[in-house]
Design an enzyme around this catalytic site. Structure first.
Site, PDB file in Angstrom:
ATOM      1  N   GLU A 148       0.835  -1.161  -0.135  1.00 52.20           N
ATOM      2  CA  GLU A 148      -0.075  -0.078  -0.006  1.00 52.20           C
ATOM      3  C   GLU A 148       0.765   1.189   0.008  1.00 52.20           C
ATOM      4  O   GLU A 148       0.497   2.162  -0.558  1.00 52.20           O
ATOM      5  CB  GLU A 148      -1.026   0.011   1.002  1.00 52.20           C
ATOM      6  CG  GLU A 148      -2.155  -0.799   1.008  1.00 52.20           C
ATOM      7  CD  GLU A 148      -1.706  -2.254   1.672  1.00 52.20           C
ATOM      8  OE1 GLU A 148      -2.686  -3.430   1.781  1.00 52.20           O
ATOM      9  OE2 GLU A 148      -0.363  -2.500   2.327  1.00 52.20           O
ATOM     10  N   PHE A 194     -12.244  -7.514  13.151  1.00 54.00           N
ATOM     11  CA  PHE A 194     -11.123  -7.761  12.448  1.00 54.00           C
ATOM     12  C   PHE A 194     -10.795  -6.782  11.427  1.00 54.00           C
ATOM     13  O   PHE A 194     -11.681  -6.495  10.695  1.00 54.00           O
ATOM     14  CB  PHE A 194     -11.433  -9.203  11.972  1.00 54.00           C
ATOM     15  CG  PHE A 194     -10.498  -9.763  11.030  1.00 54.00           C
ATOM     16  CD1 PHE A 194      -9.049 -10.193  11.606  1.00 54.00           C
ATOM     17  CD2 PHE A 194     -10.592  -9.791   9.555  1.00 54.00           C
ATOM     18  CE1 PHE A 194      -8.049 -10.543  10.651  1.00 54.00           C
ATOM     19  CE2 PHE A 194      -9.509 -10.202   8.771  1.00 54.00           C
ATOM     20  CZ  PHE A 194      -8.211 -10.490   9.295  1.00 54.00           C
ATOM     21  N   GLN A 195      -9.532  -6.568  11.369  1.00 53.62           N
ATOM     22  CA  GLN A 195      -8.889  -5.480  10.659  1.00 53.62           C
ATOM     23  C   GLN A 195      -9.745  -4.155  10.629  1.00 53.62           C
ATOM     24  O   GLN A 195      -9.809  -3.518   9.669  1.00 53.62           O
ATOM     25  CB  GLN A 195      -8.860  -6.176   9.143  1.00 53.62           C
ATOM     26  CG  GLN A 195      -7.725  -6.941   8.895  1.00 53.62           C
ATOM     27  CD  GLN A 195      -7.521  -7.497   7.547  1.00 53.62           C
ATOM     28  OE1 GLN A 195      -8.552  -7.101   6.706  1.00 53.62           O
ATOM     29  NE2 GLN A 195      -6.484  -7.889   7.145  1.00 53.62           N
ATOM     30  N   LYS A 219     -17.853  -1.239   4.732  1.00 50.18           N
ATOM     31  CA  LYS A 219     -18.058  -2.330   3.655  1.00 50.18           C
ATOM     32  C   LYS A 219     -19.706  -2.456   3.387  1.00 50.18           C
ATOM     33  O   LYS A 219     -20.032  -2.424   1.934  1.00 50.18           O
ATOM     34  CB  LYS A 219     -17.854  -3.627   4.204  1.00 50.18           C
ATOM     35  CG  LYS A 219     -17.727  -4.870   3.143  1.00 50.18           C
ATOM     36  CD  LYS A 219     -17.006  -6.174   3.383  1.00 50.18           C
ATOM     37  CE  LYS A 219     -17.004  -6.980   2.508  1.00 50.18           C
ATOM     38  NZ  LYS A 219     -16.272  -8.322   2.950  1.00 50.18           N
ATOM     39  N   MET A 278      23.598   9.213   4.636  1.00 49.51           N
ATOM     40  CA  MET A 278      23.403  10.703   5.185  1.00 49.51           C
ATOM     41  C   MET A 278      23.410  10.511   6.787  1.00 49.51           C
ATOM     42  O   MET A 278      24.251  11.446   7.213  1.00 49.51           O
ATOM     43  CB  MET A 278      22.127  11.412   4.835  1.00 49.51           C
ATOM     44  CG  MET A 278      21.946  12.614   5.366  1.00 49.51           C
ATOM     45  SD  MET A 278      23.199  13.977   4.499  1.00 49.51           S
ATOM     46  CE  MET A 278      22.285  14.353   2.997  1.00 49.51           C
TER      47      MET A 278
END
Length: 552
Positions: A48, A110-111, A160, A458
């Protein structure tokens, strides 16, 4: 239609038909509806974060809104870094996430993640859509907010069951682009009066002027004013113009930093005077009265004291100031500037700087150059010469390692008619190297250059200069992959150069290959980027070359 279908219809109506994303459970209805929209090009990335950085690259290369999609929970939270990056660099984005069904919100399902709460500080606006009836209007409004005024990222979170809910309303038509925010006549005339009094004037231009290159160039030439472009403003003013002084700040040019320190009037357009530009703020442009032009009123006077605030978009303000131009003729000031312009670091031996210069010297005026973050980024900014806007893509405000490669993918898909090159370090490239699969799947002809010094370069430089060479957790050399073999594992041509003698032929083969290709430049471990203004110092205290005992 369903809410999911209404979402796609709205995006298509607004001509947003390229989307970068990754599916999952809570966004599945949207992906199911996508099968009915063959005109939409969905780019399946491998992470993502790759999706949102690719959307940023698309937006930076075009000036239009980039779109990315993710599922709920970890999918949504993987977008947070990109949202913060886009927020600081004013990139117009719409990020769409799924969420659990409405009756499950707040139950730790969930999620499930409170992504609107999480992203509130790093978005221009965000939405939790609670009804399909609202969805198209929310999408249209999000697009408008993302691209209007000071651009930025907007997030739309869609449960959803809202995606599945029936929708029978109208799809809103897009609003016209190109709105202008004209500065007031009073502010313009105050700026003109101050400009006319100047004996040592300087113009400094930032990323907010990327869409105003023509107007900025006309303004600078009409007033005959020395011009500096910030890291985000590179390309707004052509580097070949004698008035151009380079980039200011921590790794800026001697000419730019000396001019700022010596100026009596400084005009800043489309920049926010961040700490990497100003150095120690109380000593920034100590002799100058400052005109600050910005579309965002909150930025004017936030960091540096502003004598003449001008609120308006860069193009309108530059055009208004050009209408009152009286060309400067200050030979002593010009002579000083010309002496400063002759002071720059030459990379004459095999090093990261030598390799970056060899690559950037091969770029044409239409080529797009993206970078990751680190020494190679600053070297690229110092050494590349941009003649046009939107040809330079980098992560400025957030300094996001892993940005450059997926951003180059997005830019190359947005501008297929030009060549896109990305210069990355061996550390940052590995943060999003899985997007090599995206190159393979879509045959995106990005040219990847990995500057491999086996260090987090760096951080190593700072540890060398300020921490007694106590190198802590910056060595990568014992675990780096063979980057040429890594590219080959994805079916991508690779070539390696381990010396200055090998580099020209390697670059030739890399650029001549038809399709994506990777160049690995294996350079010495220690190399410094100079000039440098140490943290907490003023621009007048810049270190022009490496101190004794520090890698050059």
């Amino acid at each position: 239609m369903t809410g999911a279908e209404a979402l796609w219809r709205t995006l298509v109506a607004h001509d947003l038909t390229t989307v970068f994303g990754y599916p999952g459970g809570a966004i599945m209805p949207v992906y199911d509806a996508l099968t009915a929209f063959p005109d939409v090009r969905h780019v399946l990335t491998r992470h993502e974060q790759g999706a949102i950085h690719a959307a940023e690259g698309w937006a930076k290369a075009t000036g239009h809104v980039g779109v990315c999609i993710a599922t709920s929970g970890p999918g949504a939270t993987n977008l947070v870094t990109g949202l913060a990056d886009a927020m600081l660099d004013s990139v117009p984005l719409v990020a769409i996430t799924g969420n659990v069904a409405r009756h499950l919100i707040g139950t730790d399902a969930f999620q499930e993640a409170d992504i609107t709460g999480i992203t509130l500080p790093v978005t221009k606006h965000n939405y939790l859509v609670k009804s399909a009836a609202d969805l198209p209007a929310v999408v249209a409004e999000a697009i408008h907010i993302a691209r209007s005024g000071r651009p930025g990222p907007v997030l739309i979170d869609i449960p959803k069951d809202v995606q599945l809910e029936a929708f029978d309303g109208e799809i809103p038509a897009p609003e016209p682009e190109g709105e202008r925010h004209e500065p007031s006549e009073e502010a313009v005339m105050a700026a003109v009066e101050l400009l006319r009094s100047a004996r040592r004037p300087v113009l400094m231009v930032g990323g907010g002027a990327q869409g105003a290159s023509r107007e900025i160039t006309e303004f600078a030439r009409a007033w005959n004013v020395p011009t500096i472009t910030t890291l985000m403003g590179l390309g707004v003013f052509p580097a070949s113009d004698p008035l151009w002084l380079g980039m200011p700040g921590m790794h800026g040019s001697v000419a730019a930093n000396r001019a700022i320190s010596g100026a009596d009037v400084l005009v800043g357009i489309g920049l926010r005077f961040d700490d990497r530009v100003t150095g120690r703020v109380r000593d920034f442009a100590p002799n100058a009265r400052i005109i600050h032009v910005d579309i965002d009123a909150a930025e004017i006077g936030k960091i540096v004291t502003t004598n003449v605030p001008v609120r308006g978009d860069a193009a309108s303000a530059a055009r208004a100031l050009t209408a009152h131009a009286r060309p400067f003729d200050h030979p002593e000031w010009n002579a000083e500037i010309q002496e400063w312009k002759g002071r720059f670091v030459r990379h004459e031996h095999w090093s990261a700087g030598y390799a970056v210069k060899a690559i950037t010297d091969r770029l044409g005026p239409d080529d797009i150059l993206a970078t990751d973050v680190g020494q190679h980024q600053m070297l690229s900014a110092q050494l590349a010469r941009f003649e046009k806007p939107r040809r330079w893509l980098t992560s400025g405000g957030l300094g996001t390692m892993g940005f450059g490669f997926p951003a180059a993918i997005g830019a190359a898909m947005a501008q297929p008619e030009v060549r896109t090159v990305v210069i990355a370090g061996d550390g940052g490239f590995q943060m999003t190297a899985q997007e090599l699969a995206t190159l393979t799947r879509y045959r995106v002809p990005v040219k990847i250059a990995v500057i491999n010094n086996s260090f987090l370069g760096m951080v190593r430089q700072w540890q060398e200069m300020f921490h007694g060479r106590r190198y802590s957790e910056v060595w990568l050399g014992d675990s780096n992959p063979d980057f040429v073999k890594l590219a080959g594992a994805y079916g991508i041509f690779g070539v390696r150069a381990e010396s200055a003698d090998e580099l020209p032929a390697a670059i030739d083969a890399w650029l001549a290959h038809d399709g994506p290709s990777l160049l690995e430049a294996v350079v010495p471990h220690e190399h410094g980027v100079f000039p440098m203004v140490p943290a907490g110092a003023s621009l007048s205290e810049m270190v022009e070359t490496a101190p004794e005992g520090v890698a050059k």
